[in-house]
Design an enzyme around this catalytic site. Sequence first.
Site, mmCIF file in Angstrom:
data_model
loop_
_atom_site.group_PDB
_atom_site.id
_atom_site.type_symbol
_atom_site.label_atom_id
_atom_site.label_comp_id
_atom_site.label_asym_id
_atom_site.label_seq_id
_atom_site.Cartn_x
_atom_site.Cartn_y
_atom_site.Cartn_z
ATOM 1 C CD GLU A 103 -2.979 -1.150 2.265
ATOM 2 O OE1 GLU A 103 -2.867 -0.310 3.172
ATOM 3 O OE2 GLU A 103 -3.933 -1.940 2.195
ATOM 4 C CD GLU A 125 -4.199 -5.889 3.398
ATOM 5 O OE1 GLU A 125 -4.956 -5.064 3.946
ATOM 6 O OE2 GLU A 125 -2.969 -5.827 3.456
HETATM 7 C C1 FCB Z 1 -4.806 -2.237 5.316
HETATM 8 C C2 FCB Z 1 -3.480 -2.711 5.852
HETATM 9 C C3 FCB Z 1 -3.576 -3.795 6.883
HETATM 10 C C4 FCB Z 1 -4.757 -3.607 7.815
HETATM 11 C C5 FCB Z 1 -6.008 -3.371 7.010
HETATM 12 C C6 FCB Z 1 -7.239 -3.235 7.834
HETATM 13 O O1 FCB Z 1 -4.701 -0.943 4.854
HETATM 14 O O2 FCB Z 1 -2.664 -3.174 4.815
HETATM 15 O O3 FCB Z 1 -2.349 -3.840 7.581
HETATM 16 O O4 FCB Z 1 -4.489 -2.588 8.688
HETATM 17 O O5 FCB Z 1 -5.853 -2.219 6.218
#
Ligand code: FCB
Length: 439
Positions: A167, A351
């Site tokens: 990210e 994610e």
């Molecule tokens: C993302 C992150 C992860 C976690 C989620 C909820 O941005 O990569 O580490 O904090 O959000």
Amino acid sequence: MIPNRAAFPQGFVFGTATSAYQIEGHAFGGAGLTHWDSFAATPGNVVRAAHGAVACDHYHRLEEDLDLLAGLNVDIYRFSTSWARVLPEGRGTPNTEGLDFYDRLVDGLLVRGIKPAVTLYHWELPGPLADRGGWCNRDIADWFAEFTWAIMGRIGDRIWSAAPINEPWCVSWLGHFDGCHAPGLRDIRATARAMHHVLLAHGRAIEVMRTMGLTNLGAVCNMEWSAPASTRPEAQHAARTYDAIYNRFFLGGLMKGEYPELALAGLQPHLPTGWQDDFATITAPLDWIGLNYYTRKIIDHAPGPWPNYAERPGPLPKTQMGWEIYPDGLRDFLIRIAREYTGDLPLYVTENGMANADVPGHPDTARCAYFGQHLAAVQHAIAAGVPVWGYIAWSLMDNYEWAHGYDKRFGLVHVDFDNLQRVPKASYHALAQCWCRAD
Ligand code: FCB
């Protein structure tokens, strides 16, 4: 209803993710101090000043956690390596204990038939490098290349995939503009430099890993769907600016070797001299792109200096984070990324998940519904012709949710932070059933 394995194309992979600082316990095994330790030690930054010294104590409970992964029937496990655990000073002599730990982790996955998907950096910058300006210092690209050699020299022969940096938006914007992540700056010049250097460091790490002969290399970007608060032209412009900074800057750099005009409108005077010359490194060819997706934002015009936007509360049901549940954004991003940036390149959802105030023993129906809706959004994108090759749920277990400390629970497994006992939630069992292999 969560769609099961059979409802996805042959070879589609399922997995779950964690990150080093959020679960390992940084007080153990010779890891060096990181900028998250100093950020958390500064009053007002983190809820109850919580830090990652113990976290989930994954460092000592590795085997138990690997067994939980196996029980979930995952194909892949996305984890990260802590730079400060491998190189406590950020550079120089590696910490043998740290390398041994990641070695055990990778072998433990392979023994269980799980593919290791590594992210090299998920936010815990070694303190000594933060002292030298961290992401604002161009030299970080070389420091990161050294770290890449050190960690991949040890585990690179056995990993399934690798992405350099989790990210880029969070690393740069959240940490240097919004100031709510380490290093906690609120400075546009620092932000512009960090945004560019994070991509340069990515490119250098890809170069190093290609030189080492590694394959299946990608990048992981987070995105939030940006919806204008009204039809007013100012609101529309604000939403497009938000989109340019959050969603288009990094993909534009990686895939097209350019930054969007709406982002350059505020950032250009602050970018480092000669930034355009770095695109040859930044655009190093990739094998896949990962999308981390959670929510959308309603964006309105705000007075004052650039970027002139403000978030407004939205009408949809929200998670424990206060984030609106908006699965259409996942479908639309997958379609847009493929059409506008990546073409035939495989995409992964790296994610996706929700925080909930879970109590062990209570069915977490909201989380099951969230996964069901978002997996259906992935199916829609696939039906529209997008090459989505996998889906990774965040997160294996409740963990250190950064500035929110331990209050926000994203896990498929409940963790009692008093005794560190793990108890699988209903969503764990539901996904385990859906991901069960027929063979
Ligand atoms: C993302 C992150 C992860 C976690 C989620 C909820 O941005 O990569 O580490 O904090 O959000």
